[in-house]
Scaffold this motif. Structure first.
Motif, PDB file in Angstrom:
ATOM      1  N   ASN A   1      15.864  -3.401  -8.465  1.00 65.44           N
ATOM      2  CA  ASN A   1      16.618  -2.401  -7.723  1.00 65.44           C
ATOM      3  C   ASN A   1      17.092  -1.355  -8.720  1.00 65.44           C
ATOM      4  N   ILE A   2      16.552  -0.154  -8.615  1.00 64.88           N
ATOM      5  CA  ILE A   2      16.881   0.890  -9.592  1.00 64.88           C
ATOM      6  C   ILE A   2      17.912   1.872  -9.039  1.00 64.88           C
ATOM      7  N   GLY A   3      18.672   1.398  -8.066  1.00 67.63           N
ATOM      8  CA  GLY A   3      19.739   2.216  -7.492  1.00 67.63           C
ATOM      9  C   GLY A   3      19.569   2.400  -6.000  1.00 67.63           C
ATOM     10  N   ASN A   4      20.095   1.449  -5.222  1.00 68.42           N
ATOM     11  CA  ASN A   4      19.994   1.489  -3.755  1.00 68.42           C
ATOM     12  C   ASN A   4      18.545   1.605  -3.276  1.00 68.42           C
ATOM     13  N   THR A   5      17.636   0.914  -3.948  1.00 70.05           N
ATOM     14  CA  THR A   5      16.222   0.966  -3.549  1.00 70.05           C
ATOM     15  C   THR A   5      15.785  -0.303  -2.835  1.00 70.05           C
ATOM     16  N   CYS A   6      16.732  -1.090  -2.338  1.00 67.59           N
ATOM     17  CA  CYS A   6      16.343  -2.301  -1.610  1.00 67.59           C
ATOM     18  C   CYS A   6      15.591  -1.948  -0.334  1.00 67.59           C
ATOM     19  N   PHE A   7      15.892  -0.784   0.270  1.00 64.39           N
ATOM     20  CA  PHE A   7      15.168  -0.361   1.470  1.00 64.39           C
ATOM     21  C   PHE A   7      13.691  -0.170   1.157  1.00 64.39           C
ATOM     22  N   MET A   8      13.394   0.343  -0.030  1.00 68.70           N
ATOM     23  CA  MET A   8      12.019   0.574  -0.458  1.00 68.70           C
ATOM     24  C   MET A   8      11.353  -0.726  -0.902  1.00 68.70           C
ATOM     25  N   ASN A   9      12.081  -1.541  -1.650  1.00 68.26           N
ATOM     26  CA  ASN A   9      11.520  -2.787  -2.167  1.00 68.26           C
ATOM     27  C   ASN A   9      11.086  -3.720  -1.053  1.00 68.26           C
ATOM     28  N   SER A  10      11.916  -3.847  -0.023  1.00 66.75           N
ATOM     29  CA  SER A  10      11.602  -4.780   1.056  1.00 66.75           C
ATOM     30  C   SER A  10      10.348  -4.351   1.810  1.00 66.75           C
ATOM     31  N   ALA A  11      10.229  -3.048   2.099  1.00 63.58           N
ATOM     32  CA  ALA A  11       9.048  -2.566   2.818  1.00 63.58           C
ATOM     33  C   ALA A  11       7.797  -2.695   1.964  1.00 63.58           C
ATOM     34  N   ILE A  12       7.909  -2.422   0.669  1.00 61.83           N
ATOM     35  CA  ILE A  12       6.749  -2.537  -0.226  1.00 61.83           C
ATOM     36  C   ILE A  12       6.266  -3.971  -0.294  1.00 61.83           C
ATOM     37  N   GLN A  13       7.181  -4.929  -0.384  1.00 62.92           N
ATOM     38  CA  GLN A  13       6.768  -6.334  -0.470  1.00 62.92           C
ATOM     39  C   GLN A  13       6.007  -6.760   0.783  1.00 62.92           C
ATOM     40  N   CYS A  14       6.413  -6.237   1.932  1.00 61.06           N
ATOM     41  CA  CYS A  14       5.676  -6.566   3.159  1.00 61.06           C
ATOM     42  C   CYS A  14       4.276  -5.965   3.127  1.00 61.06           C
ATOM     43  N   LEU A  15       4.144  -4.746   2.597  1.00 59.87           N
ATOM     44  CA  LEU A  15       2.835  -4.104   2.556  1.00 59.87           C
ATOM     45  C   LEU A  15       1.921  -4.722   1.506  1.00 59.87           C
ATOM     46  N   VAL A  16       2.473  -5.049   0.331  1.00 54.99           N
ATOM     47  CA  VAL A  16       1.612  -5.584  -0.736  1.00 54.99           C
ATOM     48  C   VAL A  16       1.219  -7.028  -0.469  1.00 54.99           C
ATOM     49  N   HIS A  17       1.699  -7.605   0.615  1.00 52.60           N
ATOM     50  CA  HIS A  17       1.236  -8.925   1.037  1.00 52.60           C
ATOM     51  C   HIS A  17       0.496  -8.851   2.368  1.00 52.60           C
ATOM     52  N   THR A  18       0.026  -7.651   2.686  1.00 53.49           N
ATOM     53  CA  THR A  18      -0.759  -7.459   3.903  1.00 53.49           C
ATOM     54  C   THR A  18      -2.227  -7.747   3.612  1.00 53.49           C
ATOM     55  N   PRO A  19      -2.831  -8.719   4.287  1.00 49.53           N
ATOM     56  CA  PRO A  19      -4.247  -9.036   4.043  1.00 49.53           C
ATOM     57  C   PRO A  19      -5.118  -7.799   4.220  1.00 49.53           C
ATOM     58  N   LYS A  20      -6.192  -7.752   3.493  1.00 44.61           N
ATOM     59  CA  LYS A  20      -7.178  -6.661   3.460  1.00 44.61           C
ATOM     60  C   LYS A  20      -6.632  -5.411   2.789  1.00 44.61           C
TER      61      LYS A  20
ATOM     62  N   ASP B   1      16.808   4.281   5.468  1.00 44.30           N
ATOM     63  CA  ASP B   1      16.292   3.350   6.462  1.00 44.30           C
ATOM     64  C   ASP B   1      14.910   2.869   6.031  1.00 44.30           C
ATOM     65  N   SER B   2      14.733   1.562   5.993  1.00 45.04           N
ATOM     66  CA  SER B   2      13.474   0.986   5.527  1.00 45.04           C
ATOM     67  C   SER B   2      12.316   1.343   6.453  1.00 45.04           C
ATOM     68  N   GLN B   3      12.571   1.390   7.744  1.00 43.56           N
ATOM     69  CA  GLN B   3      11.496   1.710   8.686  1.00 43.56           C
ATOM     70  C   GLN B   3      11.066   3.165   8.548  1.00 43.56           C
ATOM     71  N   GLU B   4      12.000   4.060   8.321  1.00 47.75           N
ATOM     72  CA  GLU B   4      11.650   5.464   8.118  1.00 47.75           C
ATOM     73  C   GLU B   4      10.813   5.625   6.854  1.00 47.75           C
ATOM     74  N   PHE B   5      11.172   4.895   5.807  1.00 42.42           N
ATOM     75  CA  PHE B   5      10.373   4.922   4.579  1.00 42.42           C
ATOM     76  C   PHE B   5       8.981   4.369   4.833  1.00 42.42           C
ATOM     77  N   LEU B   6       8.898   3.267   5.571  1.00 42.82           N
ATOM     78  CA  LEU B   6       7.614   2.650   5.870  1.00 42.82           C
ATOM     79  C   LEU B   6       6.722   3.604   6.661  1.00 42.82           C
ATOM     80  N   ALA B   7       7.301   4.291   7.650  1.00 43.31           N
ATOM     81  CA  ALA B   7       6.525   5.232   8.455  1.00 43.31           C
ATOM     82  C   ALA B   7       5.976   6.364   7.594  1.00 43.31           C
ATOM     83  N   PHE B   8       6.810   6.883   6.692  1.00 42.94           N
ATOM     84  CA  PHE B   8       6.346   7.957   5.810  1.00 42.94           C
ATOM     85  C   PHE B   8       5.263   7.455   4.868  1.00 42.94           C
ATOM     86  N   LEU B   9       5.436   6.266   4.317  1.00 42.71           N
ATOM     87  CA  LEU B   9       4.473   5.724   3.356  1.00 42.71           C
ATOM     88  C   LEU B   9       3.119   5.485   4.015  1.00 42.71           C
ATOM     89  N   LEU B  10       3.107   4.879   5.195  1.00 40.34           N
ATOM     90  CA  LEU B  10       1.839   4.624   5.877  1.00 40.34           C
ATOM     91  C   LEU B  10       1.128   5.927   6.213  1.00 40.34           C
TER      92      LEU B  10
END
Length: 739
Positions: free
Chosen positions: A138-157, A224-233
């Protein structure tokens, strides 16, 4: 040594190149050969053989990969050793041994690695674990980003894709993309998290790239983690879009054609402009239907979606409290609380109130809004949106009789209430008129006269009358008379002294004594018109549709009737700021049903009907038509209104091993499975002002792990269902795997 278990039917040359890329080693340090002994084939860094030179096999063959000098060769693009390889930087000439099952057809990764005895730790050291179980600092309130990234980097395919040669698909020419920089940053971060023996990674470079294209995520504020996830995808899709030049395609007229044909056309048109690994895995298709409330015109479109944002029941339904009053003087006003659709219409409220108050067949409800003790508006249009009614508003519902033959020509008489109040200002008695109470309503015919109005008002007051015991009657009357005398003396004194706060109407009040006095007035009761004489049968000619009457209450009448009951008027919904509500439990299927339920568009989203040529508040109905392989479900826990922001702690009971969406698919001819298995959860703990994000991930078969920034720990499957679940990640289960 590291062991790869792959399909032998894959090109061995591609296997060799993939292994070199995954473990980031130089070619001369890598050797691969058959470890199972099932063939005599030897792959000793021989890149001259083609796929036809090897035996054709359909099963999995265990191959051994041996990497010498592993740590010295694992270097970043800048030549520096990666920071996650701590504990290996001095292991000259040593190697990591273990196994990695990497099935390119399914995208599943199961791995185990060990570090042999080294002198680095001064004693025998042996570390075991699974690849991919690497945390993010956590490099400064980045738990919203970390949690979404962990879900994506464990997505099959998706993992298999970014561990492969994904760079060849980067679209540097896409004006909607980010010059490939976001995809490169994400791919590099994913590889670090899947490297053998990795320690927690600080995602500084990824966040830097993210912030350069999305300034809203710059700095160190919580997001918001979901807003970050939507932008990233969306960003990954545009960076990896295989379509270099998007064609302009105009959809054909869907009228008269089968939905299957129209949906396939929409989907082909979408893929002609959007083709990426993100679209292949994460995008599905809605069927959207709009119906005009006037001409009943139906418009059908088929739109792509990246994720489902499901409302929680607390956000789909609304509790409203309305005060119900009789218009025949039979009952006291009483509050009636009903539950209606949040995006419903006035007809939904009237229907719910009619059931709750046992409305007779010969009655109807007239709903009105009360403000400053008068009716400021009547709610009579059934199609009006309930969103126009705020929680702080105060509504009443009058029970009007519909049995009268002349109900269409009769007049609605609205009685508003006024009394004189005495205020002490600087030791001096000041008198002023003040309105109070809820207006009372009665239906009267055109031939009504002043005496009839008087009688009707007294009839409406019958429920408010306070009977007294005979023994107390005289005392009460005497006290009331004395107080009346005191009030009249004060008023008389005020009039004789020419007090500016009194007027000629106060003199009329004295002449009328202890009886009610009635005046014609306007809708707000702000003007006092002619007096309605009670002693003469004076006809009121040409009664308007609504007749507003201001009733002056003398002090004696205020004592005679319970005016407190006349003044009780609760708000539509009083927020309970500090009340602890019991935890709700709702099935995920109920959330999906609420999402797919037909509802009217909001006043700000009016539809321009092609037949009416006007903007209409149409009804909208969504259906699931095509489901993606990876289904992302966002639970809308955060609700916003004009005055309040709130987080819903509703416990959602979601399936883990079999989410069955068969009954929710409108397309019945689909050959794809509609069953899904949960593999990741993004959690949010806390409230609106502050909170913390974590992730639960299924890894290595059926074992669940909690990713709390840099900390990774196993967790039982019975612990993953909590009221903190925010974003759910599901993977399609093939029909062949269903039992």
């Amino acid at each position: 040594m590291l062991t790869l278990c792959v399909h032998f039917q894959d090109n061995p040359i591609e296997i060799y190149e993939r292994a070199s890329t995954i473990f980031r080693v130089e070619s001369e340090l890598l050797h691969i050969w058959d470890f199972s002994g099932q063939t005599t084939l030897l792959l000793m860094n021989d890149r001259t053989k083609s796929a036809n030179d090897y035996l054709s096999r359909s099963d999995e063959i265990l191959l051994e990969l041996q990497v010498y000098g592993l740590t010295d060769s694992m270097k970043g693009r800048g030549g520096k050793k990666d920071d996650q390889m701590v504990g290996q930087t001095k292991m000259e000439g040593s190697f990591v041994s273990g196994s990695l099952k990497m099935n390119g057809s399914t995208g599943n990764f199961d791995s185990y690695f060990t570090l042999p005895h080294t002198k680095l730790f001064g004693r025998g050291y042996r570390e075991a674990g699974f690849l991919g179980l690497t945390g993010l600092h956590n490099i400064g309130n980045t738990c919203f980003m970390n949690s979404a990234i962990q879900c994506l980097v464990h997505t099959p395919k998706l993992v298999d894709y970014f561990l492969g040669d994904y760079r060849k698909e980067i679209n540097y020419e896409n004006p909607l993309g980010m010059n490939g920089e976001l995809a490169l940053a994400f791919g590099d971060l994913l590889r670090k998290l899947w490297a053998p023996g990795a320690t927690p990674v600080a995602p500084r470079m990824f966040k830097l790239k993210l912030s350069s294209f999305a300034p809203q995520f710059s700095g160190y504020n919580q997001h918001d983690s979901q807003e970050f996830l939507a932008f990233l995808l969306d960003g990954l899709h545009e960076d990896l879009n295989r379509v270099k030049c998007k064609p302009y395609i105009e959809a054909g007229d869907p009228d008269g054609r089968p939905d299957e044909e129209v949906a396939d056309e929409y989907w082909r048109n979408h893929l002609a402009r959007n083709d990426s690994i993100i679209v292949n895995l994460c995008q599905g298709q809605f069927r959207s239907m709009l119906v005009c409330p006037v001409c009943k015109k139906v418009s059908v479109t088929f739109d792509p979606f990246m994720y489902l944002s499901l409302p929680l029941p607390s956000t789909t339904m609304r509790t409203m409290t309305v005060t119900v009053l009789s218009t025949d003087g039979t009952t006291l006003p009483y509050p009636c609380t009903v539950t209606v659709p949040k995006c419903g219409r006035l007809k939904d409220l009237i229907q719910a109130l009619s059931i709750a108050c046992s409305l007779r067949n010969d009655e109807r409800l007239l709903v009105a809004e009360i403000y400053n003790n008068c009716i400021i508006r009547y709610l009579e249009e059934p199609s009006d949106s309930l969103a126009l009614i705020r929680d702080g508003d105060r509504l009443v519902a009058y029970r009007l009789s519909e049995d009268s033959k002349d109900c269409d020509t009769s007049s609605l008489v609205v009685f508003m209430h006024e009394r004189v109040e005495k205020h002490d200002i600087n030791g001096k008695a000041e008198l002023c008129r003040k309105m109070f109470g809820i207006p009372l309503v009665v239906r009267m015919s055109e031939c009504s006269n002043g005496c009839d109005i008087h009688k009707q008002f007294l009839k409406l007051l019958d429920p408010f009358f306070m009977p007294t015991e005979d023994s107390l009657d005289d005392i009460t009357a005497g006290n009331a008379a004395n107080e009346d005398t005191e009030m009249e003396d004060a008023i008389s004194s005020t009039v004789s002294n020419g007090d500016a706060n009194s007027d000629s109407e106060t003199g009329d009040e004295l002449q009328l004594g202890n009886n009610f006095s009635f005046y014609l007035t306007d809708e707000k009761g702000s003007t006092k018109g002619s007096n309605i004489n009670m002693n003469k049968l004076e006809l009121i000619s040409q009664l308007p549709r609504r007749l507003n009457v201001l009733v002056h209450w003398p002090y004696r009448m205020i004592e005679k009737y319970d005016t407190c009951l006349l003044s009780l008027l609760p708000e539509i919904c009083k927020p309970e700021l500090f009340a602890k509500r019991p935890q709700e439990s709702v099935s995920l299927y109920k959330c999906l049903e609420a999402f797919l339920k037909e509802e009217p568009l909001g006043p700000e989203d009016m539809w321009n009907c092609p037949c009416c040529k006007k903007h209409r508040q149409a009804s909208k109905k969504l259906d699931l038509w095509r489901l993606p392989e990876i289904l992302v479900i966002h639970l809308k826990r955060f609700s916003y209104s004009r005055f309040w922001k709130n987080k819903l702690e509703t416990f959602i009971d979601f399936p883990i091993d079999d989410l069955d969406l068969s009954t929710y698919i409108a397309q019945k001819n689909s050959h794809l499975s509609n069953h899904y298995k949960l593999y990741a959860i993004c959690n949010h703990y806390g409230g609106m002002g502050s909170g913390h994000y974590t992730a639960f991930v299924r890894h290595g078969g059926n074992q669940w792990y909690e990713f709390d920034d840099s900390r990774v720990s196993p967790i039982g499957e019975d612990e993953i269902k909590t009221s903190a679940a925010y974003v759910l990640f599901y993977q399609r289960i093939p029909d062949t795997c269903l039992t």
